[in-house]
Design a protein around this motif. Sequence first.
Motif, PDB file in Angstrom:
ATOM      1  N   GLY A 294     -54.816   4.188 -17.291  1.00  0.00           N
ATOM      2  CA  GLY A 294     -54.543   2.880 -17.369  1.00  0.00           C
ATOM      3  C   GLY A 294     -55.188   2.009 -18.621  1.00  0.00           C
ATOM      4  N   LEU A 295     -56.488   2.560 -18.690  1.00  0.00           N
ATOM      5  CA  LEU A 295     -57.190   1.748 -20.004  1.00  0.00           C
ATOM      6  C   LEU A 295     -56.622   2.636 -21.263  1.00  0.00           C
ATOM      7  CD1 LEU A 295     -60.848   2.179 -18.356  1.00  0.00           C
ATOM      8  CD2 LEU A 295     -59.460   0.163 -18.634  1.00  0.00           C
TER       9      LEU A 295
ATOM     10  N   ALA B 112     -40.821 -11.303 -13.986  1.00  0.00           N
ATOM     11  CA  ALA B 112     -41.713 -10.548 -14.682  1.00  0.00           C
ATOM     12  C   ALA B 112     -42.925 -10.418 -13.890  1.00  0.00           C
ATOM     13  CB  ALA B 112     -41.929 -11.528 -16.081  1.00  0.00           C
ATOM     14  N   GLY B 113     -43.611  -9.191 -14.168  1.00  0.00           N
ATOM     15  CA  GLY B 113     -44.861  -9.181 -13.440  1.00  0.00           C
ATOM     16  C   GLY B 113     -45.371  -7.832 -13.985  1.00  0.00           C
ATOM     17  N   ALA B 114     -46.701  -7.740 -13.436  1.00  0.00           N
ATOM     18  CA  ALA B 114     -47.527  -6.225 -13.837  1.00  0.00           C
ATOM     19  C   ALA B 114     -48.343  -5.866 -12.718  1.00  0.00           C
ATOM     20  CB  ALA B 114     -48.342  -6.651 -15.135  1.00  0.00           C
ATOM     21  N   LEU B 115     -48.728  -4.697 -12.526  1.00  0.00           N
ATOM     22  CA  LEU B 115     -49.361  -4.304 -11.429  1.00  0.00           C
ATOM     23  C   LEU B 115     -50.884  -4.432 -11.499  1.00  0.00           C
ATOM     24  CD1 LEU B 115     -49.338  -2.668  -8.615  1.00  0.00           C
ATOM     25  CD2 LEU B 115     -49.530  -0.620 -10.055  1.00  0.00           C
ATOM     26  N   GLN B 116     -51.372  -4.123 -12.608  1.00  0.00           N
ATOM     27  CA  GLN B 116     -52.888  -4.081 -12.713  1.00  0.00           C
ATOM     28  C   GLN B 116     -53.339  -4.329 -14.438  1.00  0.00           C
ATOM     29  OE1 GLN B 116     -54.707  -0.744 -10.632  1.00  0.00           O
ATOM     30  NE2 GLN B 116     -56.497  -0.685 -11.890  1.00  0.00           N
TER      31      GLN B 116
ATOM     32  N   VAL C 194     -38.980  -2.481  -3.259  1.00  0.00           N
ATOM     33  CA  VAL C 194     -37.645  -2.720  -3.730  1.00  0.00           C
ATOM     34  C   VAL C 194     -36.980  -1.362  -4.186  1.00  0.00           C
ATOM     35  CG1 VAL C 194     -36.167  -3.764  -5.577  1.00  0.00           C
ATOM     36  CG2 VAL C 194     -38.077  -4.857  -4.548  1.00  0.00           C
ATOM     37  N   ILE C 195     -35.949  -0.889  -3.649  1.00  0.00           N
ATOM     38  CA  ILE C 195     -35.198   0.377  -3.888  1.00  0.00           C
ATOM     39  C   ILE C 195     -33.935   0.094  -4.902  1.00  0.00           C
ATOM     40  CG2 ILE C 195     -34.169   2.317  -2.973  1.00  0.00           C
ATOM     41  CD1 ILE C 195     -37.105   1.983  -2.035  1.00  0.00           C
ATOM     42  N   ALA C 196     -34.144   0.780  -5.900  1.00  0.00           N
ATOM     43  CA  ALA C 196     -32.831   0.641  -6.968  1.00  0.00           C
ATOM     44  C   ALA C 196     -32.500   1.997  -7.698  1.00  0.00           C
ATOM     45  CB  ALA C 196     -33.539  -0.362  -8.023  1.00  0.00           C
ATOM     46  N   PRO C 197     -31.341   2.036  -8.085  1.00  0.00           N
ATOM     47  CA  PRO C 197     -31.003   3.311  -8.839  1.00  0.00           C
ATOM     48  C   PRO C 197     -31.945   3.573  -9.818  1.00  0.00           C
ATOM     49  CG  PRO C 197     -28.939   1.814  -8.570  1.00  0.00           C
ATOM     50  CD  PRO C 197     -30.457   0.920  -7.914  1.00  0.00           C
ATOM     51  N   ALA C 198     -32.590   2.586 -10.666  1.00  0.00           N
ATOM     52  CA  ALA C 198     -33.404   2.777 -11.320  1.00  0.00           C
ATOM     53  C   ALA C 198     -34.642   3.191 -10.995  1.00  0.00           C
ATOM     54  CB  ALA C 198     -33.612   1.731 -12.625  1.00  0.00           C
ATOM     55  N   ALA C 199     -35.541   4.017 -11.582  1.00  0.00           N
ATOM     56  CA  ALA C 199     -36.628   4.624 -11.031  1.00  0.00           C
ATOM     57  C   ALA C 199     -37.879   4.607 -11.923  1.00  0.00           C
ATOM     58  CB  ALA C 199     -36.515   5.741 -10.302  1.00  0.00           C
ATOM     59  N   TYR C 200     -39.088   3.882 -11.693  1.00  0.00           N
ATOM     60  CA  TYR C 200     -40.389   3.927 -12.614  1.00  0.00           C
ATOM     61  C   TYR C 200     -41.395   3.244 -11.366  1.00  0.00           C
ATOM     62  CZ  TYR C 200     -38.399  -0.503 -14.381  1.00  0.00           C
ATOM     63  OH  TYR C 200     -37.515  -1.542 -14.459  1.00  0.00           O
ATOM     64  N   GLY C 201     -42.506   3.440 -11.816  1.00  0.00           N
ATOM     65  CA  GLY C 201     -43.642   2.996 -10.906  1.00  0.00           C
ATOM     66  C   GLY C 201     -43.615   3.561  -9.609  1.00  0.00           C
ATOM     67  N   GLY C 202     -43.520   2.741  -8.490  1.00  0.00           N
ATOM     68  CA  GLY C 202     -43.989   3.107  -7.098  1.00  0.00           C
ATOM     69  C   GLY C 202     -42.563   3.743  -6.684  1.00  0.00           C
TER      70      GLY C 202
ATOM     71  N   ARG D 196     -49.163   3.431 -17.273  1.00  0.00           N
ATOM     72  CA  ARG D 196     -49.200   2.499 -16.340  1.00  0.00           C
ATOM     73  C   ARG D 196     -48.593   3.231 -14.982  1.00  0.00           C
ATOM     74  NH1 ARG D 196     -45.511  -2.153 -18.730  1.00  0.00           N
ATOM     75  NH2 ARG D 196     -46.071  -3.530 -17.216  1.00  0.00           N
ATOM     76  N   SER D 197     -49.674   4.221 -14.540  1.00  0.00           N
ATOM     77  CA  SER D 197     -49.288   4.845 -13.189  1.00  0.00           C
ATOM     78  C   SER D 197     -49.145   4.168 -11.820  1.00  0.00           C
ATOM     79  CB  SER D 197     -50.740   5.955 -13.269  1.00  0.00           C
ATOM     80  OG  SER D 197     -50.337   6.468 -11.939  1.00  0.00           O
ATOM     81  N   PRO D 198     -48.528   4.367 -11.101  1.00  0.00           N
ATOM     82  CA  PRO D 198     -48.255   3.697  -9.801  1.00  0.00           C
ATOM     83  C   PRO D 198     -49.246   3.910  -8.841  1.00  0.00           C
ATOM     84  CG  PRO D 198     -46.801   5.534  -9.875  1.00  0.00           C
ATOM     85  CD  PRO D 198     -47.263   5.378 -11.290  1.00  0.00           C
ATOM     86  N   LEU D 199     -50.204   4.984  -9.245  1.00  0.00           N
ATOM     87  CA  LEU D 199     -51.242   5.602  -8.554  1.00  0.00           C
ATOM     88  C   LEU D 199     -52.538   4.794  -8.814  1.00  0.00           C
ATOM     89  CD1 LEU D 199     -50.769   9.373  -8.342  1.00  0.00           C
ATOM     90  CD2 LEU D 199     -50.740   7.925  -6.354  1.00  0.00           C
ATOM     91  N   ARG D 200     -52.463   3.542  -9.493  1.00  0.00           N
ATOM     92  CA  ARG D 200     -53.662   3.060  -9.783  1.00  0.00           C
ATOM     93  C   ARG D 200     -54.230   2.337  -8.519  1.00  0.00           C
ATOM     94  NH1 ARG D 200     -51.831  -0.469 -14.887  1.00  0.00           N
ATOM     95  NH2 ARG D 200     -49.896  -0.092 -13.850  1.00  0.00           N
TER      96      ARG D 200
END
Length: 437
Positions: free
Chosen positions: A260-261, A80-84, A156-164, A265-269
Motif C-alpha cells: 500500500g505504501l 466516495a471513500g477509501a479503505l486505508q 456490497v455485491i455488484a457486477p463490477a469487481a475490485y477490492g473486497g 490498494r490491496s483488499p488484504l490490508r
Amino acid sequence: MPDSPGKKVLVLGGYGLIGEAVVGRLVRDGHQVTGLGRDVSDAKRRWPAVGWIAADMAQLLAAEDWLPMVAGMDAVVNAAGALQDGPRDRLDAIHRDSVVALVSACEQAGVGRLVQISAIGADPASTNVFFSTKAQGDKAVASSSLEWTILRPGLVIAPAAYGGTALLRALAAFPGFIPAVMARQPIQTVAVTDVAETVSRAVAGSLPPRTTVDLVEADARSLGDVLIAFRAWLGLPQARVVPMPSMLGLLAGAIADGLGLLGWRSPLRSAALAALARGVTGNAKSWSEISDHKLQPLEATLAAMPAHVQERWFARLWLLKPAVFGILSLFWLVSGIVGFIRQGAAADILVSHGLSPALALGAVIAGSLADIIVGAAIIVRSLARLALLGMLAITLAYLGTATVLAPDLWLDPLGAMVKAVPALCLALVALAILDER
C-alpha cells in the motif's frame, strides 16, 4: 409527497463500485447528474451523458472549495471513500475534513438533500481509522441543517469487481479448495442495485428525512458460506472451505500494507482484515421499518447477474496478478545484479562477436543497470506501466541486437535467447491486467 424528478444531482465518487450504480440509476430516473472523482477520463467514456468534474476530495477542505461544484445542485450523494491511508489516500481528509467542508458549502448554497454513503461499523470510538473517520463524517452530516440520509451498506455485491469483492471471487475460484482466514465471521451482503434504489428514493424525497439506516440482507451467513455461494455462481466444481491460520492473515495484511505504501490498494490490508474480524453485520430492521422494498439476499443478488467465462478468467487472474508482478520484478532484478557481478564474462561474449572491450563492457553495465531499474520500478504502482513498457523495449532490443550480432545464441544449449520470449509474454500479460478498476 415525493418531489418531482428532474433534479440536478452531484455524485461524489461517481465511477466507484457504488457510485457508478448510483449514477446509472439517477440517470434512468431522469435526473441531471454530475459525477466527481480524481480521474474521470474512463468515466467520461462509460457515461458520456453525465457531466464530470476532476477533483480530489482530499484537497477540498474548505467550503469555498466546494461552493462552485454544489452551486445550483438539488442534491448531493457522497459515494466516495477509501479503505486505508496510503500515497493516494488520506482517510481523515476524505472521510472527515472534506465532508465537513461539503456540508457547510451545501448549507450556504441551499442544496436540498445530502445522501451520505457510510459503512457498517462506523464508530467514532473505533481504533480502526476507516470506521472512526467515517463516523466523524457521518456526525458532520447529521449535525447539519440539511435534509440528510445516511446509508450504511453491508458487503456490497455488484457486477463490477475490485477490492473486497474481487478477493471473494478470487478465493472462490482457488483450485481444489477454498482458503479463508476467519471463515466463520458473519457477513450480511447487499446488492448494489438495492443501494442505488435507496439513494434514488432518498433523492426523490421518498424516505423519511434525517434518517440513518443499515442496508443489509435479513440473515447473516459465514464468510465461508459466502465463498461457497460465489464458487457456485462462477460455475466451478464444489470445494471445501479450508480455514487458514490467523498468522497467515496477519502476514498477508503486513505485506499488503507494505505494498500500500507503494501505491497498490490491496483488499488484504490490515484495515480490511480488522473489519472482517468484527463481522460485517448490521440491523436489517432499520430498513424494513421505513420501506416496503425488500433487500435481496445473496442468492438473489448473484442470480440477477449470471457469471460467464469472463468472470472465471478474472477470478483466476486476480490471484495470479501478484505472482506475475513479483516474478517479473525478481527476474529483472536478478538479471541485472548477475550482470554486474559477472560483467567480465558477459562482456567477453560480446567481444567474441566483434565488439571492442570498452564498448562491450559499457553495454553490459548499461544493460544491467536498466534491468535493475525496471525490476525495482514495477513494484511501485505509479511506475508500473512505464516499467512494463521498458521491459518490452529492453527485451525486444536485446533479441534484435543479439540476432544481428550473434545469431548463434539462438542455438545456445542453455536457451538464453529462447527464454527471453516467455519473459516478453509475461510482461505483456502484466500490462494487460495492470488496471485495477
